[in-house]
Design an enzyme around this catalytic site. Structure first.
Site: not given
Length: 527
Positions: A88, A183, A185, A238-243
């Site tokens: 684009c 686009h 993507e 307990g969230g995704v990232d820290s787990s």
């Protein structure tokens, strides 16, 4: 220490001109199995040389190439000797910088379009949605542009066109320069993934080295190299990232990891018990349980501003970690679940045009005198990649694919001042909403659902009496990328059941409303 496979060895550089879809380009390339990085368009030539990409993609953008101050690709991009793909705006600036012309269009093209391939090239090889009567391939694509290329550089050829866009795709096969006005993507472009895959794997010659198993091996090696024999402290929510960070660190350094689970009074119902059971009892991690509800709520007392609340919560977390680290003899590192979108949003462009959309407590707000170094093993990863390696590490699917929960927790779902009474009411109301979504098989059909506490009282009738109690709002949205979202059209009977349960079971709430705002103009979270 290095892995047996250098997963960064083959890589694509994406220069960002400001399109809302730019991160999607990077995610598509990662899905193909190739590493890529997303940089601002105004990068120095020396940085590109040092990065040494196998190919370069120029993203779309909101500005007009015809403007005097509009962004331009560094000239070195076209001298680096690697394939270049303009999308684009990226195609328009490439065309103009190499001798073509771009003009404003009287007719803006936005939405679905059908592109006719008029010149065979390696770029669209064996890629088409249909065939025209004259035998030319047709592609169903997504357009979003006002300007258009009206004259291509002398060494380019026209590859595709639409009725209103004479140069929908262009190419210089000898130099491997390609441009498309649509686009690829976005999912609306049906063959978009194949187009990107063909460019990355076939034209740029990259291999699929970026896999979950390789990412884990690389992350563990990097952690060992960075921290040595030092101890590491991690805030486990307990969230995704820290787990996922916890599992990576546990594999890398074992008992040298101490997880600090801070019960700050801003978590979901029974979340503390669930975290301790899973990571302490099941996975055997070393966890310190800090009960700090009073500390956080006292710090938040009287504060109504959402950004200020985020900063207060972030600083309070760091203070707790500092205190806990002093109890550990060799704790010199603080691990965080910073992911790549956090880094992108918090990085300001050198020309000052970029701005922080929302402050992320993982990236912004850290005190200058913090005594520990940072370990951020997910810093290069998008959320979908984090979930995939979480599965590979043995974490349960239902935990990894739970709806997003903000870092500041209920601190930004209680509007205005945060009080214990408000949090307790919100926890119970939200648990009912989520429970009913699961029971009705609707939880996985919406992208995110939660409850918001509104600090206003509304009259209600309970039994023979009238009383003034609090109001909560239910929020559920459907989205592909969280950049835009539609409110979820949940069944009226379902909403009625949730409302009745909350009002009857949560003493203190007299009214339930449903948020029917899209993004834009509203954001998904209220604060």
């Amino acid at each position: 220490m290095t892995t047996s496979t250098n997963i960064h060895d083959q890589r694509i550089l994406i220069l960002d001109f400001g399109s809302q879809y730019t991160q999607l380009i990077a995610r598509r390339i990662r899905e193909i199995g190739v590493y890529c990085e997303l940089w601002s368009w105004d990068v120095d030539e020396a940085d590109i040389r040092d990065f040494n990409p196998n190919g370069i993609i120029l993203s779309g953008g909101p500005e007009s190439v015809t403007g005097d101050e509009s962004p331009r690709a560094p000239q070195y991009v076209f001298e680096a000797g690697v394939p270049v793909f303009g999308v684009c705006y990226g195609m328009q600036t490439m065309a103009e910088q190499l001798g073509g012309k771009v003009a404003g269009s009287s007719m803006r093209e936005f939405g679905y379009a059908q592109v006719e391939i008029v010149e065979p090239t390696s770029f669209f090889k064996n890629i088409e949605d249909a065939v025209a009567e004259d035998g030319n391939g047709l592609l169903d694509v997504w357009m979003s542009h006002g300007d258009k290329v009206v004259e291509i550089p002398s060494d380019f050829v026209k590859v595709a066109q639409t009725d209103t866009c004479p140069f929908a795709a262009i190419a210089n096969e000898e130099k491997h320069f390609y441009g498309v006005q649509f686009h690829p993507e976005v999912t609306h472009t049906r063959q978009g993934m194949r187009i990107i895959e063909n460019f990355v794997l076939n034209i740029c010659g990259c291999e699929n080295l970026w896999t979950s198993a390789n990412i884990i091996e690389d992350a563990i090696a990097n952690i060992k190299e960075q921290v040595g024999d030092d101890e590491v402290i991690l805030g486990l929510s307990g969230g995704v990232d820290s787990s996922v960070v916890a599992m990576l660190l546990h594999r890398a350094i074992g008992d040298k990891l101490t997880c600090v689970f801070v019960d700050n009074g801003l978590l979901r119902l029974n979340e503390g018990e669930q975290v301790m059971d899973m990571f302490g009892d099941h996975f055997g991690l070393n966890i310190v349980h800090v009960k700090a509800e009073d500390r956080f709520l006292n710090a938040l007392a009287g504060e109504n501003d959402p950004e200020a609340k985020r900063k207060i919560i972030g600083h309070a977390f760091i203070d707790v970690f500092d205190e806990e680290s002093k109890k550990l003899k060799n704790a010199k590192w603080l691990a965080q679940g910073t992911i790549y979108p956090d880094v992108i949003e918090s990085a300001a462009s050198k020309n000052g045009k970029a701005h922080v959309i929302k402050s992320h407590h993982n990236v912004g707000g850290l005190p200058d005198d913090m005594e520990m170094g940072l370990v951020e093993p997910l810093r290069e990863l998008f959320k979908d990649e984090v979930r995939k390696i979480g599965l590979e590490l043995g974490l349960p699917y239902n935990m990894l694919y739970r709806h997003p929960f903000p870092g500041p927790g209920l601190g930004v779902r209680v509007l205005g001042e945060v009080k214990k009474e408000y949090c307790d009411l919100l926890r119970r109301a939200d648990a009912i909403f989520i429970e009913e979504l699961h029971s009705a098989d609707l939880y996985n059909k919406v992208s995110q659902a939660f409850t918001v506490f509104l600090p206003v009282r509304s009259v209600g009738v309970m039994g023979d009496g009238r009383k003034y109690d609090w109001v909560v709002s239910l929020r559920a949205v459907e989205t592909i990328d969280f950049m835009t979202a539609h409110w979820a059209h949940l069944p009226y009977d379902f909403l009625g059941k949730v409302s009745n349960r909350i009002i009857n079971e949560v003493d203190g709430i007299s009214r339930v409303v449903y948020d029917i705002s899209g993004k834009p103009p509203a954001t998904i979270e209220w604060e």
